[in-house]
Design an enzyme around this catalytic site. Structure first.
Site, PDB file in Angstrom:
ATOM      1  N   CYS A  75      -3.071 -18.744  -5.113  1.00 52.15           N
ATOM      2  CA  CYS A  75      -4.076 -19.569  -4.437  1.00 52.15           C
ATOM      3  C   CYS A  75      -5.438 -18.876  -4.521  1.00 52.15           C
ATOM      4  O   CYS A  75      -5.719 -17.938  -3.766  1.00 52.15           O
ATOM      5  CB  CYS A  75      -3.695 -19.823  -2.984  1.00 52.15           C
ATOM      6  SG  CYS A  75      -4.910 -20.848  -2.122  1.00 52.15           S
ATOM      7  N   CYS A 132      -7.551 -18.886  -1.238  1.00 50.63           N
ATOM      8  CA  CYS A 132      -7.053 -17.952  -0.226  1.00 50.63           C
ATOM      9  C   CYS A 132      -7.299 -16.503  -0.639  1.00 50.63           C
ATOM     10  O   CYS A 132      -7.660 -15.669   0.201  1.00 50.63           O
ATOM     11  CB  CYS A 132      -5.571 -18.199   0.035  1.00 50.63           C
ATOM     12  SG  CYS A 132      -5.220 -19.824   0.756  1.00 50.63           S
TER      13      CYS A 132
END
Length: 186
Positions: A132, A135
């Site tokens: 991700c 993130c």
């Protein structure tokens, strides 16, 4: 690290590099023991290999406080949710999705049992394993702003990479012993 020693010995020959790296990355370096073992627990949980997670948990519990282990497991759980959600928003790339509130509970991010910066480091490592980008960037900014160096972040991601590879390599163990079709026909 008796339990991880057994894991290393169980890795097949095609994973020899992983066997050596698994020993090396968990040696003392720029991370505190809590950071090192928290990253290991969180990424072993994210790798979803029960045998590896059990080994890492056994070794970690001998090295760090229970709150560190709890935070690491919580980071793996919360990031399993967040990485899917935020990766979707990033991949779609529509402003309309970015404007929508997540409405997902993630209280542990705000109030971990131990260190806030360490929890963010665990989340960063899991986010790297789960791919991700949003993130990873967010957690990297938080840990650096919280006082960790890029060397510490780098060390955490190295641990994450090796733990993930160890989980994959344990799955290879059964296949490495199977003879090839050419050898069987021989």
């Amino acid at each position: 690290m008796a339990t991880l020693d057994a894991i290393r010995e169980a890795l097949p020959e095609p994973a020899r590099d992983i066997k050596l790296n698994l020993q090396a990355v968990l040696q003392p370096g720029t991370l505190t023991p809590a950071q090192r073992w928290g990253v290991a627990v969180a990424t072993a949980a994210a790798a979803r290999n029960e045998r590896l997670l059990a080994a890492v948990l056994a070794d970690a519990r001998a090295e760090v406080e229970p709150a560190v282990v709890e935070d690491a497991l919580a980071a793996a759980a919360v990031m399993a949710m967040n990485n899917v959600y935020y990766r979707f928003r990033h991949m779609v790339g529509k402003a309309s999705y970015a404007e929508k509130p997540a409405r997902l509970r993630m209280n542990r991010l705000v109030k971990p049992a131990a260190s806030k910066v360490d929890f963010e480091l665990f989340a960063l490592a899991v986010s790297a394993v789960n791919g991700c980008e949003t993130c990873v960037r967010s957690h990297e900014q938080v840990v650096v702003a919280g006082g960790l160096s890029e060397d510490q972040v780098h060390e955490a991601v190295r641990i994450a990479a090796v733990l993930h590879a160890a989980a994959v390599s344990l799955e290879l163990a059964g296949y490495a012993a199977v003879p090839s079709a050419a050898a069987a026909a021989g």
